[in-house]
Design an enzyme around this catalytic site. Structure first.
Site, PDB file in Angstrom:
ATOM      1  N   SER A 150       0.490  -1.182   0.369  1.00 48.34           N
ATOM      2  CA  SER A 150      -0.157  -0.619   0.789  1.00 48.34           C
ATOM      3  C   SER A 150       0.741   1.338  -0.094  1.00 48.34           C
ATOM      4  O   SER A 150       1.752   1.582  -0.622  1.00 48.34           O
ATOM      5  CB  SER A 150      -0.606   0.228   0.990  1.00 48.34           C
ATOM      6  OG  SER A 150      -2.054   0.894   1.091  1.00 48.34           O
ATOM      7  N   ASP A 163      -2.924   6.289  -3.552  1.00 55.23           N
ATOM      8  CA  ASP A 163      -1.613   5.567  -3.059  1.00 55.23           C
ATOM      9  C   ASP A 163      -1.065   4.645  -3.799  1.00 55.23           C
ATOM     10  O   ASP A 163      -1.820   4.203  -4.548  1.00 55.23           O
ATOM     11  CB  ASP A 163      -1.887   5.252  -1.569  1.00 55.23           C
ATOM     12  CG  ASP A 163      -2.634   3.714  -1.470  1.00 55.23           C
ATOM     13  OD1 ASP A 163      -3.797   3.766  -2.688  1.00 55.23           O
ATOM     14  OD2 ASP A 163      -3.386   3.257  -0.008  1.00 55.23           O
ATOM     15  N   ASP A 203      -1.043   1.687  -4.163  1.00 56.77           N
ATOM     16  CA  ASP A 203      -2.276   0.494  -4.676  1.00 56.77           C
ATOM     17  C   ASP A 203      -3.440   0.673  -4.800  1.00 56.77           C
ATOM     18  O   ASP A 203      -3.913   0.171  -5.411  1.00 56.77           O
ATOM     19  CB  ASP A 203      -2.310  -1.074  -3.681  1.00 56.77           C
ATOM     20  CG  ASP A 203      -2.751  -0.544  -2.509  1.00 56.77           C
ATOM     21  OD1 ASP A 203      -2.847   1.249  -1.691  1.00 56.77           O
ATOM     22  OD2 ASP A 203      -4.008  -1.832  -1.738  1.00 56.77           O
ATOM     23  N   ASP A 205      -6.390   1.677  -3.350  1.00 58.28           N
ATOM     24  CA  ASP A 205      -7.031   2.156  -2.773  1.00 58.28           C
ATOM     25  C   ASP A 205      -7.630   3.963  -1.875  1.00 58.28           C
ATOM     26  O   ASP A 205      -8.371   3.530  -1.024  1.00 58.28           O
ATOM     27  CB  ASP A 205      -7.677   0.821  -2.020  1.00 58.28           C
ATOM     28  CG  ASP A 205      -6.747   0.902  -1.061  1.00 58.28           C
ATOM     29  OD1 ASP A 205      -5.159   1.768  -0.343  1.00 58.28           O
ATOM     30  OD2 ASP A 205      -6.352  -0.395  -0.349  1.00 58.28           O
TER      31      ASP A 205
END
Length: 450
Positions: free
Chosen positions: A106, A245, A247, A249
């Protein structure tokens, strides 16, 4: 059973250190394959799992280890290459697969990585399933007969399918023509999908953070570093800036004046727009970290706010319990369950843009009703697994801060589920008070935990 590997968002850590080593990830893939595909096998079907990843260099190694483990468990593997976490959730459901796996840490630096899972329905796994996978890792690694080994294949146009899905959540009678939008992809998984979504809806798009090297993910760009987006929005005289960000989400928005809007403000804006359109079901779910100002502002509008534990999986669980559509975290994880089964930065951004387009208002005007209380968040590094509640000194310092603030503030200590840090959050009516108490509490923790 005590968790050994799973945190609040899958399995995460420094690459090369347990649990993010090739041998442990191999076994994780094997154990997960056996657990997640069990229902498919019982039904006489052929189990298959989707694997996506962000742009970290270590993703190649971990993808290969997971693929080998899943194949040994008799599970077919579908590979997408770099793709946002919510895209994996969508494609897992759309392709009717047994489960989805994302290789990503993430918003963490590139030398961290992690493994997170989605069910066949595209939802985060419940605790019981994660514990079953951990229990499976205690068994000796095995292998199905050669004739039953899993096969691997690439998913054709995975990115294109997801782009079309995101666009489908924006009303067909609306477009973004005339909008100049800066999209910061954090050099992460959204670098090749986020800009086309907004461009194909008619916007002029300036992309930044869209040149991943394998080692620059989240480095000075993205939702955790909005400064680059602020500069770009002002420089290009854009109408709005959108930051994802690593990833994809988590969402942060910057307006044309360079002002940053966090997840609490965006959740307020979206909630009021849902109510305006008559589609708001119930209230809104936040977390223990959600700003008191959001709660006050929503209450003024007659919209309830319920607080869940920190982590979008807990927000989702509470939303499902209540039958509500909207929830999220101030960090920018926003869930619109009428659109997707999990948090999605692109879809949340489109919800924000729809509100602005249809009401013909600016970000400042749309969020005028919410005044956030100053919050100070400090991350204090501690040994992994550190039990701060066992320290009388830390508990005493926390009690002192709570007593000093009274009803005019909040104090929250919580260990990160993804990093070896203890998060100190202090909220107060005045920024100076929040700073002072957070710093004093962080200093005590640093001294005691050293």
């Amino acid at each position: 059973m005590t968790r050994k590997y799973f945190g609040t968002d899958g399995v995460r850590g420094r690459v090369g250190e347990p649990p993010i080593t090739p041998e442990l990830v191999l076994k994780l893939g094997w154990a997960a394959g056996r657990v997640l595909a069990a229902d498919t096998v019982r039904a006489g079907g052929r189990p298959a799992v989707l694997i996506g990843k962000d742009t970290r260099l270590s993703g190649y190694m971990l993808e290969a280890a997971l693929e080998a483990g899943l194949s040994a468990a008799g599970v077919d593997v579908y590979l997408t290459g770099p793709l946002p976490t919510p895209a994996v959730a969508y494609l897992t459901r759309a392709l009717r697969l047994s489960a989805g796996i994302v290789i990503s840490a993430s918003h963490n630096p590139y030398d961290d990585n992690g493994i997170k899972f989605f069910s066949g329905a595209g939802a985060k796994l419940p605790d019981a399933v994660e514990l079953a996978i951990e229990k499976g890792m205690e068994s000796p690694l095995g292998c199905v007969p050669s004739s039953d080994l899993g096969k691997a294949r690439r998913v054709a146009d995975a990115a294109g399918r997801y782009i079309e899905f995101c666009k489908s959540t924006f009303p067909p009678e609306r477009d973004l023509k005339g909008w100049r939008i800066v999209v910061d992809c954090a050099h992460g998984a959204g670098y090749h999908v986020a800009p086309p979504v907004f461009h194909e809806l008619g916007a002029e798009v300036i992309a930044i953070g869209d040149e991943p090297s394998g080692t620059n993910i989240n480095d000075g760009f993205g939702a955790t570093h909005p400064e680059a987006l602020q500069r770009a929005v002002v420089e290009h005289k854009a109408d709005i800036g959108i930051a994802l960000d690593g990833d994809g989400d988590r969402l942060i928005v910057v307006d044309g004046a360079g002002r940053v809007y966090d997840g609490d403000q965006l959740l307020y804006l979206i909630a009021l727009d849902y109510r305006r359109r008559g589609v708001l079901s119930g209230g809104v779910v936040g977390t223990l970290m959600s700003n008191l100002g959001l709660e006050i502002a929503l209450g003024r509008e007659g919209i309830a706010l319920e607080r869940a534990a920190v982590g979008d999986r807990y927000v989702l669980a509470r939303m499902n319990e209540k039958g509500w559509q909207l929830g999220g975290e101030n960090s920018g994880h926003l869930l619109c369950l009428d659109k997707h089964t999990t948090g999605d930065a692109i879809i949340a951004a489109l919800a924000v843009l729809r509100a602005l387009v249809e009401q013909r208002v600016t970000m400042a005007e749309a969020t005028r009703g919410v005044e956030l209380c100053p919050q100070r968040l400090i991350n204090v590094r501690v040994p992994r697994g550190y039990d701060w509640k066992a320290s009388a000194a830390i508990r005493s310092a926390q009690d002192d801060a709570i007593a000093a603030l009274g009803d005019a503030g909040r104090v929250l200590l919580r260990p990160s589920g993804t990093e070896p840090v203890l998060r100190v959050m202090v909220e107060a009516r005045e920024a100076a008070l929040a700073d002072r108490h957070a710093r004093a509490l962080a200093d005590v923790i640093a001294a005691v935990a050293a």
